[in-house]
Structure formats: structure tokens, C-alpha cells
Design a protein around this motif. Structure first.
Motif, PDB file in Angstrom:
ATOM      1  N   LEU A  36       1.078  -1.172   0.069  1.00  0.00           N
ATOM      2  CA  LEU A  36      -0.087   0.196   0.095  1.00  0.00           C
ATOM      3  C   LEU A  36       0.922   1.391   0.056  1.00  0.00           C
ATOM      4  O   LEU A  36       0.244   2.247   0.271  1.00  0.00           O
ATOM      5  CB  LEU A  36      -1.000  -0.028   1.240  1.00  0.00           C
ATOM      6  N   ASP A  37       2.132   1.182  -0.144  1.00  0.00           N
ATOM      7  CA  ASP A  37       3.151   2.342  -0.329  1.00  0.00           C
ATOM      8  C   ASP A  37       3.735   2.456  -1.627  1.00  0.00           C
ATOM      9  O   ASP A  37       3.627   1.782  -2.459  1.00  0.00           O
ATOM     10  CB  ASP A  37       4.029   2.203   0.969  1.00  0.00           C
ATOM     11  N   THR A  38       4.866   3.435  -1.737  1.00  0.00           N
ATOM     12  CA  THR A  38       5.389   4.028  -2.845  1.00  0.00           C
ATOM     13  C   THR A  38       6.666   3.653  -3.564  1.00  0.00           C
ATOM     14  O   THR A  38       7.627   3.999  -2.984  1.00  0.00           O
ATOM     15  CB  THR A  38       5.331   5.554  -2.641  1.00  0.00           C
ATOM     16  N   SER A 700       2.122   2.045  -4.679  1.00  0.00           N
ATOM     17  CA  SER A 700       2.913   0.716  -4.189  1.00  0.00           C
ATOM     18  C   SER A 700       4.367   1.013  -3.723  1.00  0.00           C
ATOM     19  O   SER A 700       4.916   1.455  -4.476  1.00  0.00           O
ATOM     20  CB  SER A 700       2.398  -0.382  -4.516  1.00  0.00           C
ATOM     21  N   GLU A 701       4.584   0.466  -2.499  1.00  0.00           N
ATOM     22  CA  GLU A 701       6.204   0.336  -2.324  1.00  0.00           C
ATOM     23  C   GLU A 701       6.673  -1.175  -2.472  1.00  0.00           C
ATOM     24  O   GLU A 701       7.851  -1.517  -2.032  1.00  0.00           O
ATOM     25  CB  GLU A 701       6.667   0.908  -1.128  1.00  0.00           C
ATOM     26  N   SER A 702       5.738  -1.856  -2.840  1.00  0.00           N
ATOM     27  CA  SER A 702       6.098  -3.422  -2.968  1.00  0.00           C
ATOM     28  C   SER A 702       7.235  -3.585  -3.845  1.00  0.00           C
ATOM     29  O   SER A 702       7.204  -3.187  -5.039  1.00  0.00           O
ATOM     30  CB  SER A 702       4.616  -4.042  -3.479  1.00  0.00           C
ATOM     31  N   SER A 703       8.227  -4.274  -3.467  1.00  0.00           N
ATOM     32  CA  SER A 703       9.261  -4.713  -4.293  1.00  0.00           C
ATOM     33  C   SER A 703       9.930  -6.156  -3.858  1.00  0.00           C
ATOM     34  O   SER A 703       9.845  -6.361  -2.610  1.00  0.00           O
ATOM     35  CB  SER A 703      10.244  -3.643  -4.635  1.00  0.00           C
ATOM     36  N   SER A 704      10.555  -6.904  -4.669  1.00  0.00           N
ATOM     37  CA  SER A 704      11.139  -8.255  -4.196  1.00  0.00           C
ATOM     38  C   SER A 704      12.485  -8.447  -4.925  1.00  0.00           C
ATOM     39  O   SER A 704      12.323  -7.959  -6.310  1.00  0.00           O
ATOM     40  CB  SER A 704      10.239  -9.323  -4.537  1.00  0.00           C
ATOM     41  N   PRO A 705      13.327  -9.046  -4.590  1.00  0.00           N
ATOM     42  CA  PRO A 705      14.580  -9.421  -5.378  1.00  0.00           C
ATOM     43  C   PRO A 705      14.029 -10.410  -6.532  1.00  0.00           C
ATOM     44  O   PRO A 705      13.021 -11.288  -6.241  1.00  0.00           O
ATOM     45  CB  PRO A 705      15.379 -10.120  -4.238  1.00  0.00           C
ATOM     46  N   ASN A 724       9.152  -9.267   0.492  1.00  0.00           N
ATOM     47  CA  ASN A 724       8.738  -8.006   0.013  1.00  0.00           C
ATOM     48  C   ASN A 724       9.139  -7.144   0.897  1.00  0.00           C
ATOM     49  O   ASN A 724       8.982  -7.059   2.057  1.00  0.00           O
ATOM     50  CB  ASN A 724       7.248  -7.983  -0.129  1.00  0.00           C
ATOM     51  N   PHE A 725       9.736  -5.812   0.429  1.00  0.00           N
ATOM     52  CA  PHE A 725      10.250  -4.733   0.839  1.00  0.00           C
ATOM     53  C   PHE A 725       9.233  -3.797   1.222  1.00  0.00           C
ATOM     54  O   PHE A 725       9.766  -2.827   2.058  1.00  0.00           O
ATOM     55  CB  PHE A 725      11.439  -4.186   0.017  1.00  0.00           C
ATOM     56  N   GLY A 726       8.275  -4.129   1.024  1.00  0.00           N
ATOM     57  CA  GLY A 726       6.877  -3.351   1.640  1.00  0.00           C
ATOM     58  C   GLY A 726       6.848  -3.366   2.839  1.00  0.00           C
ATOM     59  O   GLY A 726       5.989  -2.478   3.449  1.00  0.00           O
ATOM     60  N   ARG A 727       7.078  -4.477   3.527  1.00  0.00           N
ATOM     61  CA  ARG A 727       6.956  -4.933   4.928  1.00  0.00           C
ATOM     62  C   ARG A 727       5.530  -4.892   5.084  1.00  0.00           C
ATOM     63  O   ARG A 727       4.784  -5.615   4.694  1.00  0.00           O
ATOM     64  CB  ARG A 727       7.803  -3.772   5.778  1.00  0.00           C
ATOM     65  N   PHE A 818      -4.051 -12.386   0.640  1.00  0.00           N
ATOM     66  CA  PHE A 818      -3.539 -12.495   2.009  1.00  0.00           C
ATOM     67  C   PHE A 818      -2.605 -11.222   2.377  1.00  0.00           C
ATOM     68  O   PHE A 818      -1.573 -11.019   1.758  1.00  0.00           O
ATOM     69  CB  PHE A 818      -2.877 -13.810   2.014  1.00  0.00           C
ATOM     70  N   ARG A 819      -3.156 -10.246   3.459  1.00  0.00           N
ATOM     71  CA  ARG A 819      -2.210  -9.159   3.890  1.00  0.00           C
ATOM     72  C   ARG A 819      -1.646  -9.469   5.006  1.00  0.00           C
ATOM     73  O   ARG A 819      -2.096  -9.767   6.054  1.00  0.00           O
ATOM     74  CB  ARG A 819      -3.365  -8.006   3.829  1.00  0.00           C
ATOM     75  N   VAL A 820      -0.330  -9.174   4.904  1.00  0.00           N
ATOM     76  CA  VAL A 820       0.340  -9.111   6.421  1.00  0.00           C
ATOM     77  C   VAL A 820       0.268  -7.724   7.146  1.00  0.00           C
ATOM     78  O   VAL A 820       0.741  -6.807   6.572  1.00  0.00           O
ATOM     79  CB  VAL A 820       1.772  -9.364   6.014  1.00  0.00           C
ATOM     80  N   ILE A 821      -0.190  -7.500   8.195  1.00  0.00           N
ATOM     81  CA  ILE A 821      -0.523  -6.246   8.847  1.00  0.00           C
ATOM     82  C   ILE A 821       0.821  -5.865   9.645  1.00  0.00           C
ATOM     83  O   ILE A 821       1.176  -4.885   9.538  1.00  0.00           O
ATOM     84  CB  ILE A 821      -1.817  -6.556   9.583  1.00  0.00           C
ATOM     85  N   SER A 822       1.232  -6.715  10.507  1.00  0.00           N
ATOM     86  CA  SER A 822       2.632  -6.503  10.984  1.00  0.00           C
ATOM     87  C   SER A 822       3.527  -7.656  10.840  1.00  0.00           C
ATOM     88  O   SER A 822       3.128  -8.711  10.759  1.00  0.00           O
ATOM     89  CB  SER A 822       2.011  -6.211  12.338  1.00  0.00           C
ATOM     90  N   ILE A 823       4.790  -7.374  11.191  1.00  0.00           N
ATOM     91  CA  ILE A 823       5.946  -8.384  11.096  1.00  0.00           C
ATOM     92  C   ILE A 823       6.470  -8.434  12.718  1.00  0.00           C
ATOM     93  O   ILE A 823       6.276  -7.588  13.640  1.00  0.00           O
ATOM     94  CB  ILE A 823       7.003  -7.881  10.195  1.00  0.00           C
ATOM     95  N   LYS A 824       7.316  -9.418  12.825  1.00  0.00           N
ATOM     96  CA  LYS A 824       7.703  -9.752  13.990  1.00  0.00           C
ATOM     97  C   LYS A 824       8.677  -8.753  14.948  1.00  0.00           C
ATOM     98  O   LYS A 824       8.457  -8.403  16.044  1.00  0.00           O
ATOM     99  CB  LYS A 824       8.517 -11.005  14.097  1.00  0.00           C
ATOM    100  N   ASN A 825       9.372  -8.234  14.081  1.00  0.00           N
ATOM    101  CA  ASN A 825      10.429  -7.140  14.885  1.00  0.00           C
ATOM    102  C   ASN A 825      10.696  -5.970  13.898  1.00  0.00           C
ATOM    103  O   ASN A 825      11.649  -5.966  13.003  1.00  0.00           O
ATOM    104  CB  ASN A 825      11.800  -7.578  15.381  1.00  0.00           C
ATOM    105  N   PRO A 826       9.741  -4.951  13.626  1.00  0.00           N
ATOM    106  CA  PRO A 826       9.945  -4.108  12.557  1.00  0.00           C
ATOM    107  C   PRO A 826      11.132  -3.216  13.004  1.00  0.00           C
ATOM    108  O   PRO A 826      11.307  -2.319  11.875  1.00  0.00           O
ATOM    109  CB  PRO A 826       8.461  -3.067  12.621  1.00  0.00           C
ATOM    110  N   SER A 827      11.408  -3.009  14.188  1.00  0.00           N
ATOM    111  CA  SER A 827      12.789  -2.194  14.534  1.00  0.00           C
ATOM    112  C   SER A 827      13.960  -2.662  13.655  1.00  0.00           C
ATOM    113  O   SER A 827      14.780  -1.838  13.338  1.00  0.00           O
ATOM    114  CB  SER A 827      12.969  -2.186  15.973  1.00  0.00           C
ATOM    115  N   VAL A 828      14.193  -3.990  13.308  1.00  0.00           N
ATOM    116  CA  VAL A 828      15.365  -4.478  12.752  1.00  0.00           C
ATOM    117  C   VAL A 828      15.180  -5.144  11.162  1.00  0.00           C
ATOM    118  O   VAL A 828      15.997  -5.057  10.252  1.00  0.00           O
ATOM    119  CB  VAL A 828      16.076  -5.468  13.412  1.00  0.00           C
ATOM    120  N   ALA A 829      13.914  -5.623  10.930  1.00  0.00           N
ATOM    121  CA  ALA A 829      13.400  -6.154   9.645  1.00  0.00           C
ATOM    122  C   ALA A 829      13.375  -5.042   8.506  1.00  0.00           C
ATOM    123  O   ALA A 829      12.698  -4.029   8.733  1.00  0.00           O
ATOM    124  CB  ALA A 829      12.113  -6.675   9.842  1.00  0.00           C
TER     125      ALA A 829
END
Length: 922
Positions: A36-38, A700-705, A724-727, A818-829
Motif C-alpha cells: 500500500l506504499d510508494t 505501492s512500495e512493493s518490491s522483491s528480489p 517483499n520490501f513493502g513490509r 492475504f495481507r500481512v498487517i505487522s511483522i515480528k520485529n519492525p525495528s530491525v526487519a
């Protein structure tokens, strides 16, 4: 669907089919990534006479030229899929400086959904080869170059070739060549692959602005001589990576020396990162090829005197690293500086710099520039802490202007804020905010100073307009809002400024939050609170002065509305006629350039007051989707088209967005001449005097290697993964080939590393709409129904399936998001990732028990299989290396109750460690 049976083998091990009643997803199901980002936009463009088709026209008097210059190229789809192993380039008729100097070639079997002059990243690309030309292209014009060969045994439907560099970037204004041809052999022989008429489009991947004069490169900053300097034209967020030959050290202080001139170029802030990874980032790259840990950050106060050592900078640190990345987010005067510069920098292992220093001349040093928010403040005299210091004689000033602000964490703990009071600064009323957004969170603050401020999960508390006085150092009226929730941190964003043309920055004298309405109750903020500067992403929308948005409803086709934001641009209008249902939209084309005509529309309505300013993201209101679809505007100019609206609803304001244009190649903008809404009885709604503002939705900010794309999420192979670097808010949209199904659960398998990237909170939605979202799109072009939400507790063990997730659902959908709303450790991921996901559905997949493989053997260089058959029926054996692209390997007509076929493991099957076979009953 024709009956098939499927099997796979790896080496000499044979894997018969595994039959289950409930798994829904199979490799090869249509699937796209979204966020959902750029992302950044491509700089690709070409003159109409130098389009990419010229590269295949067989003529030396034409050429393909791309103004993107670096990393420009094309995507081509040959008439026959081929395993390409070499290419040959013929130089253009002029300017040898613009000849390609390096290359990267990749292949894909995906349908091409990337558009002309795009990033060329909508497909899953496999890089086949890259590097500089062993033999540079000849400087002679219109001359055939030496074949560039590489090893490749795989057949691809389409190829993407990029040219990262040109011969002389300092003088070249573009990249160009006359002709290119692909060949199946590594020496440039064999039947030519490309031909005039093959689908071809231009692409370019944006490059950073980082660059240095030849005599002022990054190694000068570590040569221990103040008579030299390091200068970077990227200016903000530039710096360097250094790998001291002394090995891993724990650094605790640094010294910097100013350069010979131009005080405005001096760094004003710093960030220091450490890593023990091997350095793979290249000179003048983003410096993100390694995993970096932030060690220290802060402001700098370098002396105005030239060639002078600054005061020692100290910081706590107990970790040793082999390499260090130093970034300077800001400079002293960004308005007048054209670059960042520094004479010297030295690290020390002691806080008092009593040791000899870590860096010596000759240590590997490269220049970098990282991508960050535009947020910046000049010195400690304008830092965000001054907005809450209780002193109206000081101020907080942010040069990012609109959408900038701050995040503050009150030392007093959680509070329920109910009103806001802002005091104006000492000068420049043009810099005063005129609209605001206030958010709250109970997440730990992981966003850093001068970032986008989006590292946390934020809840909108209030948004609205501000009526600050023009008198200076004066408190404005209290802004009240309904709020009953307590938060540990707050984010205040200044959405607009009083005069966007004359303003130089956002500035605030004082900001106070109160626990009661009217500026009463307890003050929430205090001078000791932790506070950082931020800026939200902003729109690229802009229009020429005589082609502004008011033209679109002025009733005259001789005027037009043009927006350089191009994608996702449009307008918000509030008809004086009031809330009425729209039954149709009429759109008239403008005077020229059909390439700019919109090709799709999205219509939303709201009954909220419109707070979004001109050329903003148009998101300050609560919007309801009314209608969307494709547009087929004629190439004829000044011509009206009618769009019927099948589900009319009444709203006081409308937002009409045009997500795409006819030809992104030639178009530099989106344009329409007139738009009129009609209600029941063909009564027009819009009037030239209606309030109207141009807007552009963020993308969107979505991108993948390339090797970790979305297809890996459903390949049922845990040795691959989807990243996905969109996190947060990224995920997958999948359309199971099994057809509509009522999904009642799923199982998710962790990836190989980085447990901090594991999904935690999730949402599953379903739709029966056609999927319009492209790969790495926003995932919101369909009507989605929430099926289930929840929280995962994935194991720390890698490559391990989590506990099955089940939920009630009786509604069948053709596609799921399927949308990932949050991740385990956003401070380092830096991303979200998982190895595999499998949906479970209630209905069983029908299987014909009589149609199964009887025997399967691998002998030498062939595979033989047999199966029950019906005499007189034909069967085709197909093979695949990826469960996506299948090739016929032979057809037999059964003469009895059994049929068989032997398939040679040669050609495209030679040397493969994993293959799948299937038998199709014709």
C-alpha cells in the motif's frame, strides 16, 4: 479442463502424485505481490522517432535512444521462445559517449504486464548475465560490435536487457544504439531471435543522484590530508562505506575536518552504521547490499572556518564491526548547497580519541547515498525539541514543508489527548500550518529522526483545518477532538502550509496537547520528552498555471486539466447542487496528445468536509468506493465519452481518479478537457464555480528480489521464499486454478532466515472480481470482502510450518488477498518474508482413480512412463521445470488398455535436477 496426471523427479528419485482433498493452491496459479506504499518512478523516455522498435528495424539510419541514460534498456518478446546465449549491438550514427558500456540481461516466462517507459519490474526476472563489455563497442559509428556471449540453457518467452552505464556519462545525455540482435549460440551465430514487429517496450530503473568529481572522490575522506576533499552531488543522505585494514574494531568517537570552501555544503547531521558482512555495495550505490546496524546518530556543528577540525563526536558502543557506513542526512544550507563535502574523517576506539585512529590511507572506501525522507532541520537551534520546550522565542523548522511534523513520546507515559494548541513562530506566516493530522500509537518507536515516521502502527485520532493567527509568537485557538483512547506516543503532521509558494519550511513556535477540551486539563508534553522530526510521503501532482483543475468543469473543451503526476491523478469536487446520486460520467478528450488520455477510472464519494489541499494525496476524508472500470476514450480530440454508473449513491463530494494513461511512453502527464457528472433524468451536477482540487493517490512500495518473487509463496518448495520490501500491509493476491472455493484455513511456512521478518497480524479477503491489480500494485482495484483476521505465532525454527490456522467460511471466492498487517520485529526487519502458504478449502478436489501412472523409470538420459488407457484415445506427455511453463514431449494413440512413452532428457531437459511430467488425455 482436460484430465491430467502429474509427477516429478529429482535426480534419480521419483515422486508420485500426492492426492489431498483440501489444499487449494498450486504452483502456477496466477499470483501478484502488492503493497500500500510508494516505489520510485522510471525516468525512461524517448523521442518519438527513436522508439525501441527502431532497435529491431534492420536499419542503420535509425536508432533507439533513452533519456533515462543509466540503467535504461528494453523488454522484448520474440515470436518463438528461445534459449538466448549471446547478443550483438550496432552503434548509432552519432555521439559515441552515449554507447552502452555494460549490460544486464534477464529472462522471464511471465506475461508482460510492465508498461512502456516503466521500471520493467512487473514480471519475475531471472538474471542470465551481467557485466562490462569485454570488448567495448566500436567508436566508429553505425558499426557492428563484438558478440557478447554467456551460458544459458533455459528457454524464455521474453527478455529484458538493461545498460547500467554508458561510455562517457559526464557528457552523454542519453543511452543509444542503432540495432541489437539475440542469438541461440554463445558466439553470435545461429538463427537470429529478434525480428521487426516483436513486442518491445522501453524501461529504466532509476539511479541515485550520488556522484563525485574525479579529483574529489570518497577515498579522499580517509587519506589523512585536509588539502583534498570528498564531494557528493547527491547532497542529502550521502556518505561513504569504509573497511579499515586494521580489522574489526569497537569505535566510540570520530573527528571530522571541514573542506576548503562553501560552508553551506558541510554536513549538519550524521548516522553511523556497522556490519560484519562482506561489502558488495558498489561505488555511488545505495549502500544497502549488506545488513547494517545503526550504531550512533546525531547533529553536527562543524566550524565555519575552512580546513579546520571539528569538535570530537563521541557515542556509546560495545560492538566491533569490520566495515562502517557513515551517512550525512543533512547539510548546513540545503537551499544553496549543490552538494555535500568533507575533507577528513577519522574513527577512534576510545571516547577521548587517545588512540591512533582506526582508518589509514588506502582503506577501501566507496561513496553511497541512501533513499530517505526529505525531512530536515538546519541546526540544533531549529530541532523538533524546540516545539515542546515551553519557550515561544524558539521554534521547530522542517525544510520538507508540507506533510512534515514530529513524533513525540511523553515521559509521563500513556495519556488520552483531547485538544491541541499551536503557537506561531517568530516570523514568516507563510510557513504556518493550515491543516493537521494527529496519530497515536502504543508501539515502541522505531522510526529514526528525519525519517518517514512509519515504523509503527499508527491510529488516526483527528484531522482538520487550523486557523492560526498571522501575528507572531501567538497561540492559536484550541482544536478539540473526540478521543477516549490512551497512547504512549503521538505523531503530528502538518498537512498544508499557509502559502505553499512563498513558504520555505514548516515552522512551529510551540505545540501543546491537553487531556481535556479547550486546552484545559493536564498538559501531555514536556521539554524532556523524546521527539524526532518526520515527513510523510507526498504526492507528485502538479499542473501548469493555465491548465489547472478548474478547467475540467468550466464547460469549455477549449481548455483542459493536465497533471504531471500522470498515474493515479484526478480531482475532488464538491458540487453546489448538493448530495445527488451519479448515474453517468461524461469525459471529453483534450486538444492534443492522445497518449495522455486516461484508460481507467475510480470514483469515490464522501459526506465529510473536504480537507485535502490541492496537489495532495486526497486522503484526508473517509471515502466510499462508488464505481471503477476501464475507459476507452477515442483518439479523436475534443470528443465526449459516456461512462454509465450502475450503483449510484448520493454524496456531497466526489473523488475521481485516473489510475493510468494510454501511452506511458510518450505521455508526460494525464489530461482531460471536460468532466461532467449526471444524475437521474440526465441533469448535470457540476458547475464551474464548484470547489475543486487536484489530487494524486500514492502508489505501492512493493518490491522483491528477482530470486524471491511472489511465485515462490505458492510453489510448495520451502527452499525458496517470497520476500517483499513493502513490509507491513504487503502480501499476495492469488487466483487458484481450481476455481471458486470457500477457504477455511491456511498453513504458513517460515523462510530460511531473518525471523524478525515473519508475519504476525494478518488479514484474508476474498473477491469474485477480475483481478486488475498488477504485480507489486496497491492491491485495491477489486472489491474485497474480509474473510478472516488474526495473529500468527510462527516458530523461531526456520523452514518450519506453523500451526494450521482455521476459521469459519462458507462463501466461495475466485481470488484471495492475504495481507500481512505487522511483522515480528519492525525495528530491525527490512522486509516481510515466508517460504510457503497453502490454503485449505472445504471441498475435495475430484480425482479419477483409474487415471494414474502405472510405471515410471529413469535410465541414462531418458525417462519412461506408462498409464492405463482407452484404445483409440490420444495422450500427450508434457514436461516442466517450474510447474508454470509446460512443453509437449510426445503424443501417442493407445492401441490397448495401456499406453507408454519414453522422453529423451536432452535439449531443455538436459542437466535439470528437478522435472515435472504430466499426461493429458486429449
Amino acid at each position: 479442463m482436460k484430465p491430467t496426471l502429474l509427477l516429478a523427479f529429482t535426480g534419480l528419485a521419483v515422486f508420485p502424485p500426492v492426492l489431498r482433498a483440501d489444499p487449494l493452491l498450486v504452483a502456477g496459479d496466477p499470483v501478484v505481490a502488492f503493497d500500500l506504499d510508494t516505489p520510485g518512478n522510471s525516468n525512461s523516455d524517448y523521442p518519438s522517432d527513436d522508439s525501441p522498435v527502431r532497435a529491431l528495424d534492420g536499419r542503420l539510419d535509425t536508432k533507439y535512444a533513452n533519456g533515462g541514460k543509466l540503467n535504461a534498456g528494453f523488454i522484448v518478446t520474440p515470436a518463438i521462445p528461445t534459449a538466448v546465449q549471446s547478443f550483438v549491438i550496432t552503434t548509432a550514427g552519432d555521439s559515441a559517449a552515449a554507447d552502452p558500456a555494460s549490460y544486464q540481461i534477464a529472462g522471464t516466462n511471465d506475461p508482460i504486464t510492465s508498461t512502456d517507459n516503466s521500471l520493467g519490474s512487473n514480471e519475475n526476472w531471472t538474471i542470465l548475465a551481467e557485466g562490462t563489455f569485454d570488448t567495448p563497442l566500436p567508436t566508429a559509428r553505425k558499426t557492428v560490435g563484438t558478440p557478447v556471449g554467456f551460458a544459458n540453457g533455459d528457454v524464455y518467452k521474453s527478455y529484458r536487457i538493461l545498460f547500467p552505464t554508458v561510455r562517457t556519462a559526464t557528457t552523454a545525455t542519453l543511452m543509444h544504439f542503432s540495432e541489437i540482435q539475440f542469438y541461440p549460440n554463445a558466439d553470435g551465430t545461429g538463427a537470429p531471435v529478434l525480428a521487426a514487429g516483436n513486442p518491445i517496450l522501453a524501461v529504466q530503473i532509476p539511479t541515485l543522484a550520488s556522484s563525485s568529481p574525479g579529483a574529489e572522490a570518497a577515498p579522499n575522506v580517509t587519506d589523512q590530508s585536509v588539502s583534498t576533499k570528498y564531494l557528493n552531488f547527491g547532497k542529502l543522505n550521502t556518505g561513504f562505506i569504509v573497511t579499515p585494514s586494521s580489522g574489526a574494531k569497537v569505535i566510540r568517537s570520530m573527528k571530522l575536518s571541514t573542506a576548503n570552501d562553501a560552508v553551506e555544503r558541510d554536513p549538519a547531521s550524521y548516522e553511523i552504521y556497522g556490519t560484519n558482512d562482506e561489502i558488495v555495495s558498489e561505488d555511488h550505490s545505495a549502500g544497502d547490499g549488506e545488513s547494517w546496524t545503526l550504531v550512533a546518530s546525531g547533529t553536527l556543528e562543524l566550524p565555519a572556518q575552512r580546513l579546520t577540525e571539528a569538535p570530537l563526536v563521541t557515542f556509546p558502543n560495545t560492538t566491533a564491526y569490520t566495515s562502517w557506513r557513515v551517512v550525512f542526512p543533512t547539510v548546513k544550507n540545503a537551499g544553496t548547497a549543490n552538494s555535500m563535502q568533507l575533507a577528513e574523517l577519522q574513527f577512534f576506539t576510545t571516547e577521548d580519541a587517545s588512540d591512533e585512529g582506526v582508518i589509514v590511507p588506502g582503506d577501501p572506501t566507496i561513496a553511497v547515498q541512501i533513499a530517505k525522507s526529505l525531512s530536515s532541520y538546519r541546526t540544533n537551534n531549529e530541532k523538533p525539541a524546540l516545539a515542546i520546550d515551553g519557550n515561544t522565542a524558539t521554534k521547530y523548522k522542517n525544510f520538507a514543508k508540507r506533510n512534515s511534523g514530529f513524533i513525540v513520546t511523553p515521559a509521563s507515559g500513556s495519556s488520552v489527548a483531547k485538544s491541541l494548541v499551536i503557537t506561531t513562530a517568530n516570523d514568516l506566516p507563510a510557513n504556518d500550518p493550515t491543516a493537521y493530522e494527529l496519530y497515536g500509537t502504543n508501539s515502541p518507536i522505531t522510526s529514526v529522526d528525519n525519517s518517514r515516521g512509519d515504523g509503527e502502527n499508527w491510529t488516526l485520532i483527528s484531522r482538520g483545518t487550523l486557523a492560526l493567527p498571522t501575528t507572531r509568537q501567538t497561540a492559536g485557538p484550541a482544536v478539540d477532538f473526540a478521543n477516549t483512547a490512551g497512547y504512549t506516543s503521538y505523531k503530528l503532521v502538518a498537512v498544508t502550509l499557509r502559502d505553499p509558494v512563498a513558504s520555505t519550511a514548516l515552522q512551529l513556535g510551540e505545540v501543546k496537547l491537553f487531556t481535556a477540551a479547550g486546552g484545559a486539563g493536564t498538559q501531555v508534553l514536556s521539554p524532556v520528552d523524546a521527539i524526532i522530526a518526520i515527513q510523510k510521503p507526498t504526492s507528485a501532482s502538479s499542473s501548469p498555471g493555465n491548465e489547472e483543475v478548474a478547467n475540467v468543469i468550466d464547460g469549455s473543451t477549449s481548455t483542459k486539466f493536465l497533471d504531471f503526476g500522470k498515474r493515479n491523478t484526478g480531482f475532488i469536487v464538491t458540487p453546489a447542487a448538493g448530495a445527488k446520486p451519479i448515474t453517468e460520467i461524461r469525459i471529453s478528450t483534450a486538444n492534443d496528445a492522445p497518449d495522455r488520455d486516461p484508460t481507467a477510472y475510480v470514483l469515490h464519494g464522501t459526506n465529510d468536509p473536504v480537507l485535502s489541499p490541492a496537489h495532495s494525496e486526497g486522503s484526508n476524508e473517509n471515502w466510499t468506493l462508488v464505481s471503477k472500470g476501464a475507459l476507452e476514450l477515442p483518439d479523436d480530440r475534443f470528443t465526449e465519452s459516456v461512462v454509465p454508473i450502475s450503483n449510484p449513491a448520493a454524496f456531497t463530494s466526489w473523488r475521481l481518479i485516473f489510475p493510468s494513461v494510454k501511452n506511458v511512453t510518450a505521455a508526460n502527464s494525464m489530461q482531460v478537457s471536460e468532466v461532467q457528472f449526471f444524475t437521474t433524468g440526465e441533469e448535470p451536477i457540476l458547475d464551474p464555480a464548484d470547489p475543486i482540487v487536484p489530487v494524486q493517490l500514492l502508489t505501492s512500495e512493493s518490491s522483491s528480489p528477482a530470486a524471491e518473487e511472489v511465485i515462490n509463496a505458492i510453489d510448495q518448495d520451502s527452499s525458496t521464499k517470497y520476500l517483499n520490501f513493502g513490509r507491513e500491509n504487503s502480501g499476495i493476491i492469488v487466483t487458484p486454478s481450481a476455481g471458486p472455493a470457500a477457504v477455511t484455513g491456511f498453513t504458513l511456512t517460515t523462510a530460511n532466515d531473518g525471523a524478525e521478518r515473519d508475519p504476525v497480524d494478518w488479514e484474508l479477503c476474498g473477491t469474485n472480481d477480475p483481478i486488475l491489480t498488477g504485480n507489486h500494485g496497491e492491491g485495491n482495484l477489486e472489491n474485497w470482502t474480509v474473510v478472516a483476521t488474526g495473529t500468527l505465532a510462527l516458530p523461531e525454527d526456520r523452514l518450519t510450518a506453523g500451526e494450521p490456522v482455521t476459521f469459519p467460511n462458507t462463501t466461495a471466492y475466485t481470488s484471495y488477498r492475504f495481507r500481512v498487517i505487522s511483522i515480528k520485529n519492525p525495528s530491525v526487519a527490512d522486509s516481510v518474508q515466508f517460504a510457503d502458504i497453502q490454503f485449505e478449502a472445504g471441498a475435495a478436489v475430484p480425482v479419477d482413480p483409474s487415471f494414474q501412472v502405472s510405471t515410471f523409470t529413469v535410465t541414462g538420459t531418458s525417462a519412461s512412463l506408462s498409464w492405463p488407457a482407452t484404445a483409440g484415445t490420444s495422450y500427450t506427455v508434457q514436461a516442466s521445470t517450474d510447474l508454470s511453463l509446460w512443453s509437449n514431449k510426445g503424443t501417442v494413440v493407445a492401441t490397448g488398455a495401456t499406453a507408454s512413452l519414453t522422453v529423451p532428457l536432452t535439449g531443455d531437459l538436459s542437466g535439470k535436477t528437478k522435472l515435472w511430467f504430466r499426461v493429458v488425455r486429449n
